[in-house]
Design a protein around this motif. Structure first.
Motif, mmCIF file in Angstrom:
data_model
loop_
_atom_site.group_PDB
_atom_site.id
_atom_site.type_symbol
_atom_site.label_atom_id
_atom_site.label_comp_id
_atom_site.label_asym_id
_atom_site.label_seq_id
_atom_site.Cartn_x
_atom_site.Cartn_y
_atom_site.Cartn_z
ATOM 1 N N TRP A 58 18.140 1.681 -27.231
ATOM 2 C CA TRP A 58 18.624 2.356 -28.698
ATOM 3 C C TRP A 58 20.042 3.012 -28.596
ATOM 4 O O TRP A 58 20.987 2.592 -29.635
ATOM 5 N N PRO A 59 20.192 3.398 -27.781
ATOM 6 C CA PRO A 59 22.007 4.349 -27.498
ATOM 7 C C PRO A 59 22.831 2.309 -27.934
ATOM 8 O O PRO A 59 23.948 2.798 -28.916
ATOM 9 N N ASP A 60 22.028 1.461 -27.265
ATOM 10 C CA ASP A 60 23.430 0.369 -26.951
ATOM 11 C C ASP A 60 23.336 -0.526 -28.517
ATOM 12 O O ASP A 60 24.008 -0.178 -28.715
ATOM 13 N N ILE A 61 21.745 -0.442 -29.304
ATOM 14 C CA ILE A 61 21.350 -0.188 -30.529
ATOM 15 C C ILE A 61 22.744 -0.071 -31.598
ATOM 16 O O ILE A 61 22.785 -0.323 -32.147
ATOM 17 N N ARG A 62 22.268 1.372 -31.366
ATOM 18 C CA ARG A 62 23.073 2.222 -32.379
ATOM 19 C C ARG A 62 24.454 1.791 -31.777
ATOM 20 O O ARG A 62 25.256 2.481 -32.877
ATOM 21 N N ALA A 63 25.226 2.007 -31.104
ATOM 22 C CA ALA A 63 26.426 1.835 -30.917
ATOM 23 C C ALA A 63 27.174 0.817 -31.901
ATOM 24 O O ALA A 63 28.221 0.971 -31.922
ATOM 25 N N ALA A 64 26.387 -0.392 -31.060
ATOM 26 C CA ALA A 64 26.414 -1.683 -32.060
ATOM 27 C C ALA A 64 26.304 -1.329 -33.805
ATOM 28 O O ALA A 64 27.508 -1.823 -34.352
ATOM 29 N N PHE A 65 25.796 -0.001 -34.325
ATOM 30 C CA PHE A 65 25.851 -0.263 -35.590
ATOM 31 C C PHE A 65 27.005 0.628 -36.050
ATOM 32 O O PHE A 65 27.439 0.057 -37.015
ATOM 33 N N GLU A 66 27.683 1.143 -35.519
ATOM 34 C CA GLU A 66 28.614 1.946 -35.709
ATOM 35 C C GLU A 66 29.674 1.192 -35.616
ATOM 36 O O GLU A 66 30.598 1.711 -36.513
ATOM 37 N N LYS A 67 30.111 0.349 -35.100
ATOM 38 C CA LYS A 67 31.042 -0.942 -34.236
ATOM 39 C C LYS A 67 30.737 -1.550 -36.281
ATOM 40 O O LYS A 67 31.897 -3.028 -36.144
ATOM 41 N N LYS A 68 30.282 -1.979 -36.583
ATOM 42 C CA LYS A 68 29.964 -2.991 -37.566
ATOM 43 C C LYS A 68 29.464 -4.178 -36.431
ATOM 44 O O LYS A 68 30.390 -5.380 -37.290
ATOM 45 N N ARG A 69 29.307 -4.009 -35.585
ATOM 46 C CA ARG A 69 28.865 -5.443 -35.055
ATOM 47 C C ARG A 69 27.388 -5.899 -34.679
ATOM 48 O O ARG A 69 26.758 -5.635 -34.941
ATOM 49 N N THR A 70 27.142 -7.218 -35.325
ATOM 50 C CA THR A 70 26.276 -8.289 -35.132
ATOM 51 C C THR A 70 26.094 -8.814 -34.474
ATOM 52 O O THR A 70 26.610 -9.335 -33.621
#
Length: 408
Positions: A19-31
């Motif tokens: 989850w922390p890695d996924i959340r970080a991607a969401f924060e950057k709007k990285r898909t």
């Protein structure tokens, strides 16, 4: 009344498995969407886009002996179940083989590689490409059976293969099994591997995104300029447990599943019907004894198909009103088909626990044909809510809605 809580969660996504890695991607709007170079050989496939979980090496995750009956779909399902059981503190618990632990797991299909051997046999009569486990890897219930065998489960088994609602129905039917006293613990979820056969299904319907030169800018759920979905892969497992059973063993309680609704359109296999979609949401609210205003956030299905987004938005607005905040995670992951209901439920619970919800990605201009809703954009939205709703809809007019309550 037997209550059902979530005591473990795990998964695999194109943006990682933590989850922390996924959340970080969401924060950057990285898909996780990529141009799939290998698909260039498929001359009749218009899309070249997919969202692979390519960090997950399914062939090496378990000992070879354990892998004999597993293709990629089963391996992702078993790994997710193992991690979720570990999270729940049940991995070595004797309850697993007591007959009171069951499994419900879904996928649209099993692993597709073994089908080549069957096709070769049909065309030539030669069975050189087949083995004793070819069908076990290919069958749509490969994940649920392999999970059962891997952990020695002897309880209730529910095999859900309903395309995009496979994972959410697995959760809903597990919830009903525990409420009804048929199990104390259920391993529930879904898995799907990335395969061009999945892409061609939607390609023939002109429902895939063909923005091949800009993979990070598509798909675009609810956007007026969306041109279709992107196929992704992944898996997720949630451990559902009867509340008193969980409390007695001191288990972490992450959320409570309080409502489930499912129905079908009964009218058309690929043309969604807003009225019955809304009916599924109403069934979930009724099951949870909640009013529409109790729902603080909606995890939408949002595939970025024209008909699907429009129908879903109108169904949501009809039931919850125009102020309901909503996002679709498929902009980040693509459409993981049989896994999406479980992945989205897992991550929705994570966000509810933190009180912060990811925005829609690639949503620049809401399609005016979509119903008015609070489509979350820009950045994470802070929402302190006790209840969230997670909705999924599938080919054939299969509709599901799950409602989770925040613990504590």
């Amino acid at each position: 009344m037997r209550r059902v809580v979530v005591t473990g969660m795990a998964g695999i996504t194109p943006l990682g498995g933590e989850w922390p890695d996924i959340r970080a991607a969401f924060e950057k709007k990285r898909t996780g969407v990529q141009y799939i170079k290998d698909w260039d050989r498929l001359v009749d496939l218009r899309t070249r886009l997919g969202a692979p979980a390519d960090y997950f090496d399914h062939a090496r995750i378990f000992p070879r002996k354990k892998m004999r009956s597993m293709g990629r779909v089963a391996a992702m399902g078993v790994w997710s179940a193992q991690e979720a059981l570990t999270h729940a503190g049940l991995i070595d618990d004797p309850v697993l083989t007591s007959g009171r632990v069951g499994v419900a797991f879904g996928s649209s299909y099993g692993s597709t590689e073994p089908t080549k051997g069957f096709v070769h046999f049909m065309e030539t009569g030669e069975a050189a490409g087949l083995s004793a486990t070819s069908y076990i890897k290919m069958m749509s219930h490969t994940a649920v059976i392999n999970i059962g065998v891997f952990f020695g489960l002897t309880g209730r088994v529910i095999t859900t293969s309903s395309a995009c609602t496979s994972g959410s129905q697995a959760l809903g039917y597990s919830y009903e099994a525990i409420k009804g006293g048929h199990a104390d613990v259920m391993i529930a979820g879904g898995a799907e591997e990335l395969c061009p056969t999945m892409a061609i299904v939607f390609d023939t319907l002109f429902a895939t995104s063909c923005k091949n030169d800009t993979p990070q800018q598509t798909p675009q759920p609810y956007d007026r300029d969306r041109d279709g979905l992107v196929i992704g892969e992944g898996a997720s497992a949630l451990i559902l447990e009867e509340r008193e059973h969980a409390v007695a063993r001191g288990a972490p309680i992450l959320a409570e599943l309080v409502g489930f609704g499912t129905n079908m359109d009964g009218s058309h296999v690929t043309d969604p019907k807003p009225e019955t979609m809304a009916g599924a949401l109403k069934l979930a609210l009724q099951d949870a004894s909640l009013s529409p205003g109790d729902i603080g956030f909606v995890s939408g299905h949002g595939t970025a198909t024209v008909q699907g987004d429009i129908a879903e938005s109108h169904a949501t607005a009809e039931v919850l009103g125009p102020d309901a905040p909503i996002h679709s995670l498929k902009g980040y992951f693509g459409h993981t088909l049989g896994a999406c209901g479980a992945i989205e439920a897992w991550l929705t619970i994570e966000m509810m626990r933190e009180g912060r919800f990811a925005p829609n990605v690639n949503l620049n201009n809401v399609d005016e044909r979509c119903a008015p809703l609070d489509y979350v954009v820009d950045g994470f939205r802070s929402i302190d809510t006790e209840f969230v709703m997670s909705n999924n809809f599938a080919f054939g007019g299969v509709n599901t809605s799950l409602i989770f309550r925040r613990e504590g």
